[in-house]
Write a protein that holds these residues in place. Structure first.
Motif, PDB file in Angstrom:
ATOM      1  N   SER A  53       0.852  -1.184   0.000  1.00  0.00           N
ATOM      2  CA  SER A  53       0.000   0.000   0.000  1.00  0.00           C
ATOM      3  C   SER A  53       0.885   1.230   0.000  1.00  0.00           C
ATOM      4  O   SER A  53       2.030   1.188   0.405  1.00  0.00           O
ATOM      5  CB  SER A  53      -0.939   0.018   1.211  1.00  0.00           C
ATOM      6  OG  SER A  53      -0.283   0.446   2.357  1.00  0.00           O
ATOM      7  N   ARG A  68       1.341   5.519   0.740  1.00  0.00           N
ATOM      8  CA  ARG A  68       0.865   6.666   1.498  1.00  0.00           C
ATOM      9  C   ARG A  68       1.590   7.914   1.013  1.00  0.00           C
ATOM     10  O   ARG A  68       2.618   7.825   0.349  1.00  0.00           O
ATOM     11  CB  ARG A  68       1.123   6.475   2.997  1.00  0.00           C
ATOM     12  CG  ARG A  68       2.595   6.321   3.328  1.00  0.00           C
ATOM     13  CD  ARG A  68       2.812   6.197   4.820  1.00  0.00           C
ATOM     14  NE  ARG A  68       4.177   5.822   5.105  1.00  0.00           N
ATOM     15  CZ  ARG A  68       5.205   6.647   5.130  1.00  0.00           C
ATOM     16  NH1 ARG A  68       5.015   7.920   4.820  1.00  0.00           N
ATOM     17  NH2 ARG A  68       6.414   6.222   5.406  1.00  0.00           N
ATOM     18  N   ALA A  79       3.391  11.590   5.568  1.00  0.00           N
ATOM     19  CA  ALA A  79       2.898  10.701   6.611  1.00  0.00           C
ATOM     20  C   ALA A  79       4.041   9.869   7.156  1.00  0.00           C
ATOM     21  O   ALA A  79       4.940   9.473   6.434  1.00  0.00           O
ATOM     22  CB  ALA A  79       1.805   9.782   6.063  1.00  0.00           C
ATOM     23  N   ALA A 106       1.713   5.568   9.844  1.00  0.00           N
ATOM     24  CA  ALA A 106       0.439   6.252   9.620  1.00  0.00           C
ATOM     25  C   ALA A 106      -0.661   5.227   9.325  1.00  0.00           C
ATOM     26  O   ALA A 106      -0.538   4.417   8.418  1.00  0.00           O
ATOM     27  CB  ALA A 106       0.565   7.244   8.469  1.00  0.00           C
ATOM     28  N   GLU A 107      -1.720   5.259  10.139  1.00  0.00           N
ATOM     29  CA  GLU A 107      -2.870   4.368   9.997  1.00  0.00           C
ATOM     30  C   GLU A 107      -2.486   2.899  10.122  1.00  0.00           C
ATOM     31  O   GLU A 107      -3.227   2.021   9.674  1.00  0.00           O
ATOM     32  CB  GLU A 107      -3.582   4.615   8.664  1.00  0.00           C
ATOM     33  CG  GLU A 107      -4.054   6.042   8.466  1.00  0.00           C
ATOM     34  CD  GLU A 107      -4.746   6.242   7.136  1.00  0.00           C
ATOM     35  OE1 GLU A 107      -4.904   5.249   6.397  1.00  0.00           O
ATOM     36  OE2 GLU A 107      -5.117   7.378   6.822  1.00  0.00           O
ATOM     37  N   HIS A 133      -4.906   0.316  11.505  1.00  0.00           N
ATOM     38  CA  HIS A 133      -5.962  -0.204  10.624  1.00  0.00           C
ATOM     39  C   HIS A 133      -5.422  -1.231   9.645  1.00  0.00           C
ATOM     40  O   HIS A 133      -5.967  -2.334   9.514  1.00  0.00           O
ATOM     41  CB  HIS A 133      -6.614   0.956   9.859  1.00  0.00           C
ATOM     42  CG  HIS A 133      -7.532   0.502   8.775  1.00  0.00           C
ATOM     43  ND1 HIS A 133      -8.761  -0.092   9.020  1.00  0.00           N
ATOM     44  CD2 HIS A 133      -7.398   0.520   7.410  1.00  0.00           C
ATOM     45  CE1 HIS A 133      -9.334  -0.411   7.874  1.00  0.00           C
ATOM     46  NE2 HIS A 133      -8.535  -0.041   6.893  1.00  0.00           N
ATOM     47  N   TRP A 134      -4.319  -0.917   8.940  1.00  0.00           N
ATOM     48  CA  TRP A 134      -3.920  -1.786   7.845  1.00  0.00           C
ATOM     49  C   TRP A 134      -3.069  -2.973   8.283  1.00  0.00           C
ATOM     50  O   TRP A 134      -3.075  -4.008   7.618  1.00  0.00           O
ATOM     51  CB  TRP A 134      -3.219  -0.996   6.748  1.00  0.00           C
ATOM     52  CG  TRP A 134      -2.003  -0.221   7.116  1.00  0.00           C
ATOM     53  CD1 TRP A 134      -1.925   1.107   7.387  1.00  0.00           C
ATOM     54  CD2 TRP A 134      -0.665  -0.704   7.210  1.00  0.00           C
ATOM     55  NE1 TRP A 134      -0.638   1.485   7.658  1.00  0.00           N
ATOM     56  CE2 TRP A 134       0.165   0.390   7.552  1.00  0.00           C
ATOM     57  CE3 TRP A 134      -0.069  -1.949   7.029  1.00  0.00           C
ATOM     58  CZ2 TRP A 134       1.544   0.275   7.730  1.00  0.00           C
ATOM     59  CZ3 TRP A 134       1.303  -2.068   7.206  1.00  0.00           C
ATOM     60  CH2 TRP A 134       2.090  -0.971   7.553  1.00  0.00           C
ATOM     61  N   THR A 139      -1.086   3.400  19.603  1.00  0.00           N
ATOM     62  CA  THR A 139      -2.285   3.065  18.827  1.00  0.00           C
ATOM     63  C   THR A 139      -2.105   1.758  18.074  1.00  0.00           C
ATOM     64  O   THR A 139      -3.002   0.895  18.058  1.00  0.00           O
ATOM     65  CB  THR A 139      -2.607   4.195  17.843  1.00  0.00           C
ATOM     66  OG1 THR A 139      -2.747   5.424  18.551  1.00  0.00           O
ATOM     67  CG2 THR A 139      -3.898   3.902  17.092  1.00  0.00           C
ATOM     68  N   THR A 140      -0.940   1.575  17.458  1.00  0.00           N
ATOM     69  CA  THR A 140      -0.685   0.339  16.709  1.00  0.00           C
ATOM     70  C   THR A 140      -0.629  -0.862  17.636  1.00  0.00           C
ATOM     71  O   THR A 140      -1.227  -1.918  17.358  1.00  0.00           O
ATOM     72  CB  THR A 140       0.625   0.460  15.925  1.00  0.00           C
ATOM     73  OG1 THR A 140       0.540   1.581  15.036  1.00  0.00           O
ATOM     74  CG2 THR A 140       0.897  -0.800  15.122  1.00  0.00           C
TER      75      THR A 140
END
Length: 300
Positions: free
Chosen positions: A45, A47, A51, A55-56, A59-60, A88-89
């Motif tokens: 993916s 980005r 970032a 980053a995110e 989610h991924w 968060t991760t």
């Protein structure tokens, strides 16, 4: 029929990393998150360049692990560098019972934890390099709770001060096993370097100065997908050649000795004949029957 490449294994560790490739303008530092098992890429993916590497990721990363456990292995463990050990991760991985181990960046709190172990005590110095693991708990500023942390202390002969680094993990393995598993990252990072060297990572748009941001993203994603597909195909050839010849094959050697060779195309009737240069002919004579016997999965 042979099926050596697409076998679903019981347990597998995925090395989480990122790399950069140049794009002009606002996307000067786009990076690409790759989750890899051995030499195979599960997903890619892209980005934007502004970032961070994580980053995110909350989610991924779980989504990629779920896909890996559906198609490639029964249980996946994630090994990651310090860029992915934010609160968060880690919370996202813990909530889904995904095993992980990752390195922590040094900071004043960790340095204070390590201070009692960094100075060699009285007595005769070690004659050989020594290493041991100290288990503790630690809570980083972005973490909601304390986590299991391993401090790896290293001592070299002739050095008064020791060195150390820190690993965070939710695995219930013994400390020595966690450290040994983390050390295997060198193989994954070596394959990442091989990808950069042979396949390449730059992702230029096809219309410089004309394409808008969405078009640039789409073209970059497509080019990255093609390069990952090329890596997959080259690995299949490499794995087959290693089995057939009993030798180790790098992607560069495969490209120069097997793929980047002279050939002539002849058309006779309804057939096309490829006449390969003599130096590469013995390798292709071994390779073609082996590829024909492989059991390829159905599309989709």
């Amino acid at each position: 029929m042979e099926s050596p490449v697409f076998t679903r294994v019981q347990n597998s560790t995925y090395h989480l990393d990122h790399f950069s490739g140049g794009l002009p303008g606002a996307h000067a530092l786009p990076a690409h998150r790759l989750l890899r098992r051995d030499r195979r890429y599960a997903r890619r993916s892209r980005r934007d360049g502004n970032a961070g590497p994580a980053a995110e990721a909350a989610h991924w990363v779980p989504a990629l692990v779920a896909e890996a456990e559906q198609h490639l292995c029964q249980r996946a463990v994630v090994r990651m560098d310090a860029g992915f050990t934010d609160g968060t991760t880690l919370e996202a991985l813990d909530s889904r019972a995904i095993g992980y181990l990752g390195r922590l960046r040094e900071n004043p709190v960790l340095q204070r934890l390590a201070q009692p172990h960094l100075v060699r005590g009285p007595g005769r110095p070690a004659e050989k390099p020594r290493e041991w693991v100290v288990e503790t708990t630690y809570r980083a500023g972005s973490w909601s709770r304390e986590r299991r942390v391993l401090m790896v202390v290293q001592e070299e002969p002739g050095h008064y001060f020791r060195r150390c680094f820190f690993l965070v993990t939710n695995l219930d393995w013994p400390p020595t096993r966690v450290l040994a598993h983390y050390r295997k990252r060198g193989k994954a990072e070596g394959h990442m370097g091989e990808f950069k060297d042979v396949i390449g990572t730059s992702l230029p748009p096809t219309s410089r100065g004309v394409a808008d941001d969405d078009t640039v993203r789409a073209r970059s994603q497509a080019l990255l997908s093609l390069r990952l597909l090329a890596f997959e195909l080259m690995h299949i050839l490499r794995a087959r050649l290693e089995t057939l010849t009993g030798e180790g094959w790098s992607l560069r050697r495969l490209r120069e000795r097997v793929l980047k060779v002279a050939a002539r195309v002849q058309r006779t009737g309804r057939r096309l004949h490829f006449v390969i240069a003599r130096p590469a002919l013995p390798l292709w004579r071994k390779l073609m029957p082996s590829l024909a016997r492989m059991a390829w999965p159905p599309p989709g």
